[in-house]
Design a protein around this motif. Structure first.
Motif, PDB file in Angstrom:
ATOM      1  N   TYR A 162     -32.866 -14.394   8.120  1.00 20.00           N
ATOM      2  CA  TYR A 162     -33.646 -15.069   7.082  1.00 20.00           C
ATOM      3  C   TYR A 162     -34.339 -16.301   7.655  1.00 20.00           C
ATOM      4  N   LEU A 163     -33.642 -17.072   8.499  1.00 23.57           N
ATOM      5  CA  LEU A 163     -34.244 -18.246   9.128  1.00 23.57           C
ATOM      6  C   LEU A 163     -35.372 -17.863  10.080  1.00 23.57           C
ATOM      7  N   VAL A 164     -35.189 -16.790  10.817  1.00 26.21           N
ATOM      8  CA  VAL A 164     -36.254 -16.299  11.705  1.00 26.21           C
ATOM      9  C   VAL A 164     -37.466 -15.884  10.884  1.00 26.21           C
ATOM     10  N   GLY A 165     -37.237 -15.244   9.749  1.00 25.52           N
ATOM     11  CA  GLY A 165     -38.341 -14.856   8.863  1.00 25.52           C
ATOM     12  C   GLY A 165     -39.066 -16.057   8.290  1.00 25.52           C
ATOM     13  N   MET A 166     -38.330 -17.114   7.961  1.00 27.65           N
ATOM     14  CA  MET A 166     -38.962 -18.342   7.461  1.00 27.65           C
ATOM     15  C   MET A 166     -39.858 -18.947   8.538  1.00 27.65           C
ATOM     16  N   PHE A 167     -39.361 -19.014   9.753  1.00 25.98           N
ATOM     17  CA  PHE A 167     -40.140 -19.549  10.859  1.00 25.98           C
ATOM     18  C   PHE A 167     -41.373 -18.693  11.126  1.00 25.98           C
ATOM     19  N   ALA A 168     -41.205 -17.388  11.095  1.00 24.59           N
ATOM     20  CA  ALA A 168     -42.327 -16.473  11.326  1.00 24.59           C
ATOM     21  C   ALA A 168     -43.370 -16.589  10.223  1.00 24.59           C
ATOM     22  N   SER A 169     -42.951 -16.814   8.973  1.00 25.69           N
ATOM     23  CA  SER A 169     -43.921 -16.949   7.879  1.00 25.69           C
ATOM     24  C   SER A 169     -44.798 -18.186   8.062  1.00 25.69           C
ATOM     25  N   VAL A 170     -44.241 -19.249   8.616  1.00 28.39           N
ATOM     26  CA  VAL A 170     -45.035 -20.449   8.901  1.00 28.39           C
ATOM     27  C   VAL A 170     -46.075 -20.149   9.972  1.00 28.39           C
ATOM     28  N   ILE A 171     -45.655 -19.482  11.037  1.00 27.63           N
ATOM     29  CA  ILE A 171     -46.571 -19.155  12.132  1.00 27.63           C
ATOM     30  C   ILE A 171     -47.686 -18.232  11.642  1.00 27.63           C
ATOM     31  N   VAL A 204     -40.100 -19.624   1.576  1.00 32.86           N
ATOM     32  CA  VAL A 204     -38.792 -19.511   0.930  1.00 32.86           C
ATOM     33  C   VAL A 204     -38.486 -18.068   0.526  1.00 32.86           C
ATOM     34  N   VAL A 205     -39.449 -17.374  -0.031  1.00 31.31           N
ATOM     35  CA  VAL A 205     -39.223 -15.989  -0.478  1.00 31.31           C
ATOM     36  C   VAL A 205     -40.081 -15.021   0.343  1.00 31.31           C
ATOM     37  N   TRP A 206     -40.007 -15.171   1.649  1.00 29.84           N
ATOM     38  CA  TRP A 206     -40.855 -14.384   2.529  1.00 29.84           C
ATOM     39  C   TRP A 206     -40.653 -12.879   2.404  1.00 29.84           C
ATOM     40  N   PRO A 207     -39.470 -12.350   2.114  1.00 31.70           N
ATOM     41  CA  PRO A 207     -39.378 -10.882   1.981  1.00 31.70           C
ATOM     42  C   PRO A 207     -40.253 -10.342   0.841  1.00 31.70           C
ATOM     43  N   ALA A 208     -40.323 -11.075  -0.275  1.00 35.65           N
ATOM     44  CA  ALA A 208     -41.151 -10.630  -1.402  1.00 35.65           C
ATOM     45  C   ALA A 208     -42.628 -10.707  -1.037  1.00 35.65           C
ATOM     46  N   PHE A 209     -43.044 -11.799  -0.397  1.00 33.58           N
ATOM     47  CA  PHE A 209     -44.447 -11.935   0.005  1.00 33.58           C
ATOM     48  C   PHE A 209     -44.826 -10.857   1.014  1.00 33.58           C
ATOM     49  N   LEU A 210     -43.930 -10.563   1.943  1.00 27.68           N
ATOM     50  CA  LEU A 210     -44.195  -9.510   2.921  1.00 27.68           C
ATOM     51  C   LEU A 210     -44.341  -8.154   2.243  1.00 27.68           C
ATOM     52  N   GLY A 211     -43.468  -7.863   1.292  1.00 24.96           N
ATOM     53  CA  GLY A 211     -43.550  -6.593   0.572  1.00 24.96           C
ATOM     54  C   GLY A 211     -44.845  -6.443  -0.212  1.00 24.96           C
TER      55      GLY A 211
END
Length: 89
Positions: A9-18, A52-59
């Motif tokens: 989840y933390l890696v996904g948060m960092f990746a969403s910023v990038i 914060v809710v990157w899985p939903a945004f990715l979906g």
């Protein structure tokens, strides 16, 4: 198991910023100034929500067929950076 979930989840948060900065046309170097943050508040708040809710945004992004970013980085006359909605559509 919980540690693996937290790390992913933390890696996904960092990746969403990038990804968010890259799609808007902002380099990955340096911090954003307060002028950029407050001048680009809709973009900034969207980025914070997507972090914060990157899985939903990715979906949603994948379900829509990976559309182009609606945001574009612009440089003002004074050299400051602002992020605005694209107007070239």
């Amino acid at each position: 198991m919980g540690t693996a979930f937290a790390l992913s989840y933390l890696v996904g948060m960092f990746a969403s910023v990038i990804v968010g900065r890259s799609r808007a046309g902002i380099s990955q170097r340096g911090r954003l100034s307060l002028f950029t943050i407050f001048g680009s508040l809709p973009w900034f708040l969207t980025q914070m929500a997507s972090m914060v809710v990157w899985p939903a945004f990715l979906g949603v992004w994948l379900a829509r067929g990976r559309p182009e970013s609606p945001w574009q980085a612009l440089t003002t006359g004074g050299g400051s950076l602002l992020v605005r909605r694209r107007t070239d559509r």
